[in-house]
Design an enzyme around this catalytic site. Sequence first.
Site, mmCIF file in Angstrom:
data_model
loop_
_atom_site.group_PDB
_atom_site.id
_atom_site.type_symbol
_atom_site.label_atom_id
_atom_site.label_comp_id
_atom_site.label_asym_id
_atom_site.label_seq_id
_atom_site.Cartn_x
_atom_site.Cartn_y
_atom_site.Cartn_z
ATOM 1 N N ASP A 84 46.638 4.222 -36.431
ATOM 2 C CA ASP A 84 45.191 4.142 -36.214
ATOM 3 C C ASP A 84 44.877 2.846 -35.455
ATOM 4 O O ASP A 84 45.365 1.775 -35.826
ATOM 5 C CB ASP A 84 44.508 4.146 -37.595
ATOM 6 N N HIS A 181 32.627 2.210 -38.434
ATOM 7 C CA HIS A 181 33.556 2.134 -39.567
ATOM 8 C C HIS A 181 32.835 1.485 -40.744
ATOM 9 O O HIS A 181 32.054 0.562 -40.558
ATOM 10 C CB HIS A 181 34.775 1.284 -39.192
ATOM 11 N N GLY A 182 33.099 1.974 -41.919
ATOM 12 C CA GLY A 182 32.399 1.439 -43.099
ATOM 13 C C GLY A 182 31.144 2.256 -43.325
ATOM 14 O O GLY A 182 30.843 3.173 -42.562
ATOM 15 N N GLY A 211 33.926 8.501 -40.307
ATOM 16 C CA GLY A 211 33.457 9.718 -40.981
ATOM 17 C C GLY A 211 32.811 9.460 -42.336
ATOM 18 O O GLY A 211 32.058 10.298 -42.833
ATOM 19 N N VAL A 232 38.379 9.417 -41.930
ATOM 20 C CA VAL A 232 37.723 8.948 -43.158
ATOM 21 C C VAL A 232 38.628 7.928 -43.861
ATOM 22 O O VAL A 232 39.812 8.205 -44.088
ATOM 23 C CB VAL A 232 37.460 10.137 -44.117
ATOM 24 N N ASN A 233 38.066 6.802 -44.191
ATOM 25 C CA ASN A 233 38.797 5.831 -44.991
ATOM 26 C C ASN A 233 37.921 5.254 -46.112
ATOM 27 O O ASN A 233 38.256 5.340 -47.285
ATOM 28 C CB ASN A 233 39.333 4.703 -44.095
HETATM 29 P P1 13P Z 1 35.455 5.024 -42.227
HETATM 30 O O1 13P Z 1 36.158 3.972 -43.008
HETATM 31 O O2 13P Z 1 34.054 4.647 -41.891
HETATM 32 O O3 13P Z 1 35.551 6.360 -42.852
HETATM 33 O O4 13P Z 1 36.183 5.119 -40.807
HETATM 34 C C1 13P Z 1 37.545 5.441 -40.763
HETATM 35 C C2 13P Z 1 38.039 5.413 -39.366
HETATM 36 O O5 13P Z 1 37.346 5.746 -38.430
HETATM 37 C C3 13P Z 1 39.442 4.995 -39.155
HETATM 38 O O6 13P Z 1 39.755 4.904 -37.802
#
Ligand code: 13P
Length: 285
Positions: A84, A181-182, A211, A232-233
Amino acid sequence: MLVSMREMLDNAREQNYAVGQFNINNLEFAQGILLAAEEEQSPVICGLSKGAAKYIGGFSTAVNMVEGLIKDFGITVPVALHLDHGSSVELCKEAVEAGVSSVMIDASDLPIEDNIHTTNKVMELARAKGVSVEAEVGHVGAQDSGVITNPEEAYAKVEDCLKLIQETDVDCFAPALGSVHGFYQGKPDLAFDRMEEIYKKTKKPLVLHGGSGLPKEDIQKAIGFGAAKVNVNTENQTAATQTVRSMLNEKPELYDPRKYLGAARDSIQQTVKTKIREFGSANKA
Ligand code: 13P
């Protein structure tokens, strides 16, 4: 065996769904994500950032960990392990040599010509090993980093996306269109019109970063406009952390990490299952 994202994303476009990229931060994330994908019979992309790879032990440890889990859990659905936001050609090379099946080269802070040049260098080393490649145009920032001070500057330009697709052979790309992100502060405001135009002109699977916190309707709208991969993270991180926090608060006598980390893994698995259903990739393995 790990597979590239190419076939997964082409199938997703053909049948109008998206494959989730869920970032692995440690062993429990990898377990929860793989178990959820198997349960839902969905293809899945395990995202691996440079920082997470370092935390886990290095790229080889991450590759071996995911491959080991696939074997020991008897995972039958297609699994890609994807670097990533690869920040340099060297980093992508290191990841590919360690055995990842997919990489993102994020040269989005460079002018488009240099971004394309850098992306092509990664294409060369990736294609030799059957590894898929994602690029980025415009800049997906972080909500709390203050990166997006001028949205027009940060958003992907249609002509830049077209140029990237004409001059590289990437499998997919992430045009920055207002996702972050976040978690979002306030209501997310994605540039859907531009997303639609970009997909119509490039016909390449689009990637939606950031996401977490996006309403289901927005995600489904994006899929209709060409998004074939959604990352999504943060939502998995918060699910895991909330579980550990409340468990330790409720049971201060706990000392075996398997108890609370196992519960964290289960909450990641549940979150991923919900996302897989929202993305429409259940039973598409
Ligand atoms: P989120 O942490 O906002 O879901 O984003 C994850 C992401 O886009 C990783 O590249």
